[in-house]
Write a protein that holds these residues in place. Structure first.
Motif, PDB file in Angstrom:
ATOM      1  N   ARG A  81      -1.760   9.017   0.146  1.00  0.00           N
ATOM      2  CA  ARG A  81      -1.396   8.372  -1.111  1.00  0.00           C
ATOM      3  C   ARG A  81      -2.554   8.350  -2.103  1.00  0.00           C
ATOM      4  O   ARG A  81      -2.637   7.485  -2.960  1.00  0.00           O
ATOM      5  CB  ARG A  81      -0.887   6.945  -0.842  1.00  0.00           C
ATOM      6  CG  ARG A  81       0.440   6.935  -0.106  1.00  0.00           C
ATOM      7  CD  ARG A  81       0.856   5.560   0.354  1.00  0.00           C
ATOM      8  NE  ARG A  81       2.204   5.599   0.941  1.00  0.00           N
ATOM      9  CZ  ARG A  81       2.468   5.959   2.190  1.00  0.00           C
ATOM     10  NH1 ARG A  81       1.450   6.293   3.007  1.00  0.00           N
ATOM     11  NH2 ARG A  81       3.703   6.003   2.633  1.00  0.00           N
ATOM     12  N   THR A  82      -3.452   9.293  -1.952  1.00  0.00           N
ATOM     13  CA  THR A  82      -4.563   9.408  -2.893  1.00  0.00           C
ATOM     14  C   THR A  82      -4.872  10.870  -3.142  1.00  0.00           C
ATOM     15  O   THR A  82      -4.635  11.721  -2.269  1.00  0.00           O
ATOM     16  CB  THR A  82      -5.813   8.689  -2.361  1.00  0.00           C
ATOM     17  OG1 THR A  82      -6.877   8.815  -3.328  1.00  0.00           O
ATOM     18  CG2 THR A  82      -6.300   9.282  -1.043  1.00  0.00           C
ATOM     19  N   ASP A  83      -5.377  11.150  -4.324  1.00  0.00           N
ATOM     20  CA  ASP A  83      -5.820  12.510  -4.644  1.00  0.00           C
ATOM     21  C   ASP A  83      -7.189  12.742  -3.991  1.00  0.00           C
ATOM     22  O   ASP A  83      -7.323  13.536  -3.075  1.00  0.00           O
ATOM     23  CB  ASP A  83      -5.891  12.671  -6.165  1.00  0.00           C
ATOM     24  CG  ASP A  83      -6.443  14.020  -6.584  1.00  0.00           C
ATOM     25  OD1 ASP A  83      -6.134  15.014  -5.901  1.00  0.00           O
ATOM     26  OD2 ASP A  83      -7.177  14.092  -7.586  1.00  0.00           O
ATOM     27  N   ALA A  84      -8.184  12.008  -4.437  1.00  0.00           N
ATOM     28  CA  ALA A  84      -9.525  12.142  -3.862  1.00  0.00           C
ATOM     29  C   ALA A  84      -9.697  11.168  -2.699  1.00  0.00           C
ATOM     30  O   ALA A  84      -9.232  10.023  -2.770  1.00  0.00           O
ATOM     31  CB  ALA A  84     -10.586  11.874  -4.928  1.00  0.00           C
ATOM     32  N   LEU A 138       0.817  -1.206   0.000  1.00  0.00           N
ATOM     33  CA  LEU A 138       0.000   0.000   0.000  1.00  0.00           C
ATOM     34  C   LEU A 138       0.855   1.263   0.000  1.00  0.00           C
ATOM     35  O   LEU A 138       0.453   2.293  -0.539  1.00  0.00           O
ATOM     36  CB  LEU A 138      -0.942  -0.001   1.207  1.00  0.00           C
ATOM     37  CG  LEU A 138      -2.016  -1.085   1.203  1.00  0.00           C
ATOM     38  CD1 LEU A 138      -2.779  -1.085   2.517  1.00  0.00           C
ATOM     39  CD2 LEU A 138      -2.985  -0.903   0.037  1.00  0.00           C
ATOM     40  N   GLU A 139       2.020   1.190   0.606  1.00  0.00           N
ATOM     41  CA  GLU A 139       2.898   2.352   0.644  1.00  0.00           C
ATOM     42  C   GLU A 139       3.577   2.603  -0.700  1.00  0.00           C
ATOM     43  O   GLU A 139       4.092   3.696  -0.936  1.00  0.00           O
ATOM     44  CB  GLU A 139       3.977   2.157   1.727  1.00  0.00           C
ATOM     45  CG  GLU A 139       3.444   2.289   3.145  1.00  0.00           C
ATOM     46  CD  GLU A 139       4.516   2.036   4.186  1.00  0.00           C
ATOM     47  OE1 GLU A 139       5.565   1.460   3.815  1.00  0.00           O
ATOM     48  OE2 GLU A 139       4.307   2.392   5.361  1.00  0.00           O
ATOM     49  N   GLN A 140       3.538   1.626  -1.597  1.00  0.00           N
ATOM     50  CA  GLN A 140       4.213   1.746  -2.884  1.00  0.00           C
ATOM     51  C   GLN A 140       3.261   2.060  -4.027  1.00  0.00           C
ATOM     52  O   GLN A 140       3.636   1.940  -5.193  1.00  0.00           O
ATOM     53  CB  GLN A 140       4.963   0.444  -3.202  1.00  0.00           C
ATOM     54  CG  GLN A 140       6.009   0.057  -2.173  1.00  0.00           C
ATOM     55  CD  GLN A 140       7.043   1.143  -1.962  1.00  0.00           C
ATOM     56  OE1 GLN A 140       7.548   1.711  -2.930  1.00  0.00           O
ATOM     57  NE2 GLN A 140       7.351   1.440  -0.705  1.00  0.00           N
ATOM     58  N   ILE A 141       2.053   2.458  -3.705  1.00  0.00           N
ATOM     59  CA  ILE A 141       1.076   2.704  -4.770  1.00  0.00           C
ATOM     60  C   ILE A 141       0.293   3.974  -4.463  1.00  0.00           C
ATOM     61  O   ILE A 141       0.046   4.305  -3.301  1.00  0.00           O
ATOM     62  CB  ILE A 141       0.109   1.494  -4.918  1.00  0.00           C
ATOM     63  CG1 ILE A 141      -0.751   1.633  -6.168  1.00  0.00           C
ATOM     64  CG2 ILE A 141      -0.756   1.328  -3.681  1.00  0.00           C
ATOM     65  CD1 ILE A 141      -1.529   0.372  -6.487  1.00  0.00           C
ATOM     66  N   ARG A 142      -0.046   4.683  -5.510  1.00  0.00           N
ATOM     67  CA  ARG A 142      -0.892   5.873  -5.370  1.00  0.00           C
ATOM     68  C   ARG A 142      -2.216   5.622  -6.072  1.00  0.00           C
ATOM     69  O   ARG A 142      -2.278   4.957  -7.102  1.00  0.00           O
ATOM     70  CB  ARG A 142      -0.214   7.107  -5.969  1.00  0.00           C
ATOM     71  CG  ARG A 142       0.972   7.617  -5.159  1.00  0.00           C
ATOM     72  CD  ARG A 142       1.336   9.027  -5.571  1.00  0.00           C
ATOM     73  NE  ARG A 142       0.246   9.968  -5.328  1.00  0.00           N
ATOM     74  CZ  ARG A 142       0.027  10.572  -4.161  1.00  0.00           C
ATOM     75  NH1 ARG A 142       0.803  10.328  -3.129  1.00  0.00           N
ATOM     76  NH2 ARG A 142      -0.969  11.429  -4.033  1.00  0.00           N
ATOM     77  N   TRP A 143      -3.262   6.175  -5.487  1.00  0.00           N
ATOM     78  CA  TRP A 143      -4.610   6.032  -6.024  1.00  0.00           C
ATOM     79  C   TRP A 143      -5.126   7.386  -6.480  1.00  0.00           C
ATOM     80  O   TRP A 143      -4.748   8.430  -5.933  1.00  0.00           O
ATOM     81  CB  TRP A 143      -5.557   5.458  -4.959  1.00  0.00           C
ATOM     82  CG  TRP A 143      -5.107   4.153  -4.388  1.00  0.00           C
ATOM     83  CD1 TRP A 143      -4.327   3.960  -3.287  1.00  0.00           C
ATOM     84  CD2 TRP A 143      -5.383   2.849  -4.914  1.00  0.00           C
ATOM     85  NE1 TRP A 143      -4.103   2.619  -3.086  1.00  0.00           N
ATOM     86  CE2 TRP A 143      -4.739   1.912  -4.070  1.00  0.00           C
ATOM     87  CE3 TRP A 143      -6.113   2.382  -6.003  1.00  0.00           C
ATOM     88  CZ2 TRP A 143      -4.811   0.538  -4.278  1.00  0.00           C
ATOM     89  CZ3 TRP A 143      -6.180   1.020  -6.219  1.00  0.00           C
ATOM     90  CH2 TRP A 143      -5.538   0.117  -5.365  1.00  0.00           C
ATOM     91  N   ASP A 144      -5.998   7.361  -7.469  1.00  0.00           N
ATOM     92  CA  ASP A 144      -6.702   8.591  -7.837  1.00  0.00           C
ATOM     93  C   ASP A 144      -7.811   8.889  -6.837  1.00  0.00           C
ATOM     94  O   ASP A 144      -8.069  10.046  -6.522  1.00  0.00           O
ATOM     95  CB  ASP A 144      -7.298   8.469  -9.249  1.00  0.00           C
ATOM     96  CG  ASP A 144      -6.234   8.420 -10.318  1.00  0.00           C
ATOM     97  OD1 ASP A 144      -5.317   9.251 -10.265  1.00  0.00           O
ATOM     98  OD2 ASP A 144      -6.304   7.542 -11.195  1.00  0.00           O
ATOM     99  N   ALA A 145      -8.477   7.835  -6.371  1.00  0.00           N
ATOM    100  CA  ALA A 145      -9.579   8.032  -5.418  1.00  0.00           C
ATOM    101  C   ALA A 145      -9.643   6.848  -4.471  1.00  0.00           C
ATOM    102  O   ALA A 145      -9.543   5.697  -4.900  1.00  0.00           O
ATOM    103  CB  ALA A 145     -10.912   8.191  -6.160  1.00  0.00           C
ATOM    104  N   VAL A 146      -9.807   7.146  -3.196  1.00  0.00           N
ATOM    105  CA  VAL A 146     -10.031   6.131  -2.171  1.00  0.00           C
ATOM    106  C   VAL A 146     -11.351   6.441  -1.479  1.00  0.00           C
ATOM    107  O   VAL A 146     -11.616   7.595  -1.119  1.00  0.00           O
ATOM    108  CB  VAL A 146      -8.880   6.099  -1.141  1.00  0.00           C
ATOM    109  CG1 VAL A 146      -9.250   5.233   0.062  1.00  0.00           C
ATOM    110  CG2 VAL A 146      -7.603   5.586  -1.780  1.00  0.00           C
TER     111      VAL A 146
END
Length: 988
Positions: free
Chosen positions: A279-282, A246-254
């Motif tokens: 680690r997410t934008d939205a 989870l620390e190695q990935i970015r999300w657009d929305a969570v």
């Protein structure tokens, strides 16, 4: 500049790197490894440049999906000056019109476009209150689309989340989505987002993640395998197992549903939220009970959304978080007015008195004499709260009492001081003797339950369904063994008619129970459930009857239980009954003491306030029950306990009540823009993202520039262009109602892997797809899936929306019909050659801030409303293609000058287009300047948010320009037939 902008400088921060990276807008073509690819999405990374998601265009890689990193591969965005003009030999210039429409569809809406674009296109009732969260998320009131949806139970938070995600997807900010929910609502949430919005989520559990890890190369992150996933919080909270990934990935929305479970600092759920939030934008949090009555805990929840929203976590007001928080009740004005006739009013909570049997009276006598003495003398138990634990167990059932007594005996027998425990052990053994031989014949509540269920029609020859709640697993399991026979169920039907659900079941078991109960064709008639089903679960599809076998000593819990059938979409008035065990024993504490009064107070609060959550001021079911028992020990009544906190009798409640009144009072009817005005008032007439074309211009109407009058028309034309022999190649069939049925080809099957596995299997979608634009037909299919005879809750027909994989597939197929760097020539009603040019300004994160669709002549005249220009020029389905040869050489020679004119036009008006965005971000930066935290972490957060604000501004680079097509005058048309393009640009 008209080509790609580059810089040799590279920095460690992803946003800094993005500011110097090439722009790769969705829909553009790039050259990688000597093959042509179509850009779907581009996101900057920290170490490897820009991550570019593509689909193959050239023959060798056609329709293959791939991901390239500009730090590892040379990704060349084709120079618009090298555009090659080609003839279009398709009838009515269909290929050109489809290409232009596909580019419009694939281009993300700009950051400055804050109106809803897709709200009218889904399988939903047009309820403005459900659009409010999406409007708030897009309003610019916050740097990022982040909010807490705190509507009370039943208003449709899942639908509000779906609308918000859909709008983010259309803006290129929803490619990678993670939804985290309690395990028992995974499939329900997945079902709603697909059937209503055509947003597919892949459901993962621990077994599914392990399966993916076996299939992918060692070391690869399993969460990169699918773009949009839904996972239970109970799976992900195992941070030791999944934190590294989870620390190695970015999300657009969570999305985190039932987010009140995140509040306890240090808990596994809280650690998960702390990992995901940065680690997410939205970030969308949802909870009907987001507050636990503690200012600091609530501030920590808000800090997940905006770390700088609250300066002092002990002292803040509602206006500090109004850009992040939305809450309505059923009696809120906007909800009440919009829901007239669409949500049946609930009936009164009926207390069913059950006079205790002789065997139960003997237990009441023992409890009143020894455990809860009527004369106020000390209890036999050394633990003050335990006598009430015994009482609540007994008020549930003799089975629950027996289990509680047995567990306490085992605990005391392990202690080293027999003399200290002898008296209590003796009392416990007397209770054990009193319960040993009890059966259902000795239970007044059981007799009343059977009578009530028969009275409402539950039985072998009826379809009537009922939910029966109990706090105790022992009560549920005992009822499961004796209830079916008492209601007349025999043989196999006795097993099939009833399901039990509690927290001890796996997530798969819980989801299966919920799905079965929602299917009209399933034989289940009775759902016995614990309070695991009191949060988030929809039980109203086939049921409007609910019985509290025992009553929780919490107004919040009663309301949550009732909300399972009293919710949006309920067609019948919900009916509630509670079994109230009464006693004739003097001083006995029966259900009339607490349960009956709580029922009355919950009903009063619901009808007057819309929710019972704020009655006690505790905001947590567990806290309410604990406080009530402590007050009972002090000799207070239920009403004195409930009203005492609100009147400030308990120390410290005055300030807390005043503090919470802001958050749980009336919510305004208009969503606020970032400057405090109503969103509709603040919206510019022409958004900075460009003209709306066919848009209505209102806050919720269509804001999408479109050449085709509907998605249905676009799909029909695209099928004719891509598959002229669709009947033979796809076995395509359509009926008069608008149902399309066809066999999906291999490249579409590849996209369907993102659909729910159960749905693919049960509806055999790999063999045949049934889709429609007819909402009524799709709604009927959804309804049939819940009716008698259906064995699956998944509808056989899906609604085609702009987000549907079939529409996206055909859009991409149309885009690749033109070769590398090609633009068609179209004969139209224009006075001189007019070049159709797309211009895009982006921010440092690679997202568009301004998108312009222009018509540009060789003398430099610019019209920035391409869609209107096309309509005025007669470009449409009725135009004729005379197949006249036109020499492209002189037209191609003018392209550099046309691009210079387009860039000059955009640079000239850039400041005006940028001003609303720039002013909004400057206000955020001013607020950050006032935010002080005397810690290193606070300073780091401040710098990070300031950098984010700067990254959202349009970069200093020139626009990315692209030549889409050229409109040519018809040499056969009389001179007056074609008006010259005005040199004056359209109103901005």
């Amino acid at each position: 500049m008209t080509a790609v902008q580059t810089s040799p400088e590279q920095h460690g921060d992803a946003s800094d790197a993005a500011g110097h990276e090439q722009q790769f807008p969705a829909g553009a073509q790039v050259l990688v490894r000597d093959e042509v690819w179509l850009v779907r999405n581009a996101v900057p990374t920290t170490d490897d440049g820009t991550r570019v998601e593509v689909v193959g265009v050239s023959d060798f890689v056609r329709d293959q999906e791939a991901v390239f990193f500009t730090g590892l591969d040379t990704v060349e965005l084709i120079d618009p000056r090298d555009t090659r003009l080609i003839a279009d030999d398709s009838p009515t210039y269909r290929r050109s019109r489809l290409f232009l429409e596909a580019v419009l569809r694939r281009t993300a809406l700009p950051q400055s476009e804050r109106r809803l674009a897709l709200a009218d296109s889904f399988l939903l009732d047009p309820l403005p209150y459900q659009r409010r969260p999406a409007e708030l998320a897009l309003s610019g009131a916050n740097l990022r689309p982040r909010l807490l949806i705190a509507d009370v139970v039943g208003l449709g938070k899942t639908l509000e989340i779906g609308l918000t995600l859909a709008e983010l997807i259309r803006r290129g900010r929803g490619e990678r989505i993670l939804v985290v929910t309690p395990q028992h609502v995974l499939e329900q949430f997945q079902h709603e987002l697909w059937t209503r919005f055509a947003i597919p989520l892949v459901r993962l559990d621990s077994v599914g993640i392990e399966r993916i890890q076996r299939e992918i190369p060692a070391g690869r992150n399993p969460f990169t395998f699918f773009k949009r996933v839904i996972v239970s919080i109970d799976t992900l909270k195992n941070t030791d197992q999944y934190r590294h990934h989870l620390e190695q990935i970015r999300w657009d929305a969570v999305v985190i549903d039932e987010s009140h479970n995140l509040i306890n600092r240090g808990s596994l759920r809280n650690q998960l939220a702390q990992t995901l939030a940065p680690r997410t934008d939205a970030l969308i949090l949802a909870s009907a009970t987001p507050h636990n009555g503690d200012a600091r805990s609530f501030a920590e929840l808000i800090a997940l959304l905006d770390p700088a929203a609250i300066r002092d976590p002990e002292n803040y007001r509602a206006e500090d978080i109004e850009h992040l928080f939305i809450r309505r009740t059923k009696v809120s004005t906007e909800v009440r007015e919009q829901m007239k006739g669409q949500w049946a009013d609930r009936g009164p909570s009926q207390a069913v008195h059950c006079p205790a049997t002789p065997a139960e009276e003997r237990i009441f006598e023992e409890l009143a004499a020894v455990w809860l003495p009527r004369d106020g003398s000390p209890s036999v138990s050394s633990v003050p709260l335990f006598p009430y634990t015994l009482l609540k167990s007994f008020l549930s059932s003799h089975a629950a009492l027996k289990a509680t007594v047995s567990a306490r005996i085992k605990t005391l027998e392990k202690k080293d001081d027999p003399r200290a425990t002898a008296t209590e052990l003796a009392a416990l053994r007397r209770l054990a003797d009193l319960t040993t031989d009890l059966t259902e014949a000795d239970s007044a509540k059981f007799a009343a339950l059977v009578e009530q269920l028969k009275g409402i029609g539950v039985g072998p020859s009826s379809d009537t369904r009922v939910v029966v709640f109990s706090e105790r697993v022992q009560t549920l399991e005992w009822l499961a063994t004796v209830l079916p026979a008492a209601l007349g169920f025999r043989g196999r039907t006795a097993k099939d008619c009833l399901r039990v659900m509690h927290g001890g079941l796996s997530d798969e078991q819980q989801m299966r129970v919920v799905e079965e109960f929602g299917l009209a064709g399933a034989p289940v008639r009775i759902l016995l459930t614990g309070d695991v089903a009191s949060e988030g679960v929809n039980l109203h599809r086939q049921c409007h009857q609910l019985v509290h076998y025992d009553v929780p000593w919490s107004l919040i819990r009663i309301e949550q239980r009732n909300g399972r059938i009293d919710r949006y979409g309920q067609a019948h008035p919900p009916q509630f009954r509670a079994l109230i065990l009464t006693s004739g024993t003097e001083g006995a504490k029966d259900d009339t003491l607490v349960s009956e009064r709580l029922l009355e107070r919950e009903d009063q609060a619901h009808r007057s306030l819309g929710t019972a959550e704020a009655v006690t001021g505790l905001y947590r079911a567990e806290a309410e029950e604990k406080s009530l028992i402590q007050d009972l020990l002090r000799g207070r009544t239920v009403d004195e306990s409930l009203d005492g906190r609100r009147s400030g009798e308990d120390a410290g409640t005055d300030a807390m009540d005043d503090f919470l009144a802001d958050f749980f009072g009336t919510v305004g009817d208009e969503p606020q823009a970032d400057d405090g005005t109503a969103a509709e008032e603040s919206a510019p007439e022409t958004p900075a993202g460009g003209t709306t074309g066919t848009g209505t211009g209102d806050a919720t109407g269509s804001v999408l520039p479109r050449l085709f009058d509907s998605t249905a028309h676009f799909l029909d034309e695209a099928l004719r262009e891509v598959y002229p022999d669709a009947r033979a190649r796809l076995d395509l069939d359509r009926d008069e109602q608008g149902l399309l049925s066809f066999r999906p080809p291999a490249d579409l099957l590849h996209r369907l892997k993102a659909l729910p596995v159960d749905y693919l299997r049960e509806q055999r979608l790999r063999e045949r797809l049934l889709v429609t634009f007819n909402r009524r037909l799709a709604q009927q299919s959804l309804q049939r899936a819940r009716e008698a005879g259906s064995t699956s809750s998944w509808p056989e027909i899906s609604l085609l929306t702009d987000l549907h994989p079939v529409v996206e597939w055909l859009t991409d197929k149309v885009l690749v019909r033109l070769g590398r760097q090609e633009a068609p020539m179209i004969t139209a009603e224009v006075a001189e050659p007019t070049y159709l040019v797309q211009g895009v300004y982006s921010n440092a994160l690679g997202r568009p801030t301004v998108v312009k669709w222009m018509g540009v002549t060789r003398n430099g005249a610019v019209d920035d409303d391409m869609v209107s220009l096309l309509r005025r020029s007669g470009v449409g389905p009725t135009m004729a293609n005379k197949l006249r040869h036109r020499d492209p050489a002189p037209l191609a020679a003018a392209i550099p000058a046309v691009l210079e004119a387009a860039e000059a036009f955009m640079e000239r008006h850039r400041d005006a287009w940028d001003r609303p965005l720039r002013e909004s971000i400057e206000r955020h930066k001013l607020r950050l300047g006032d935010w002080e935290q005397p810690t290193l972490a606070g300073e780091h957060t401040k710098r990070r948010l300031t950098d984010l604000a700067d990254d959202l501004l349009t970069t200093g680079q020139g626009p990315m320009l692209r030549v889409l097509a050229v409109l040519l005058p018809d040499p056969d048309a009389p001179p007056a037939a074609s008006a010259p393009l005005s040199a004056t640009p359209a109103a901005l």
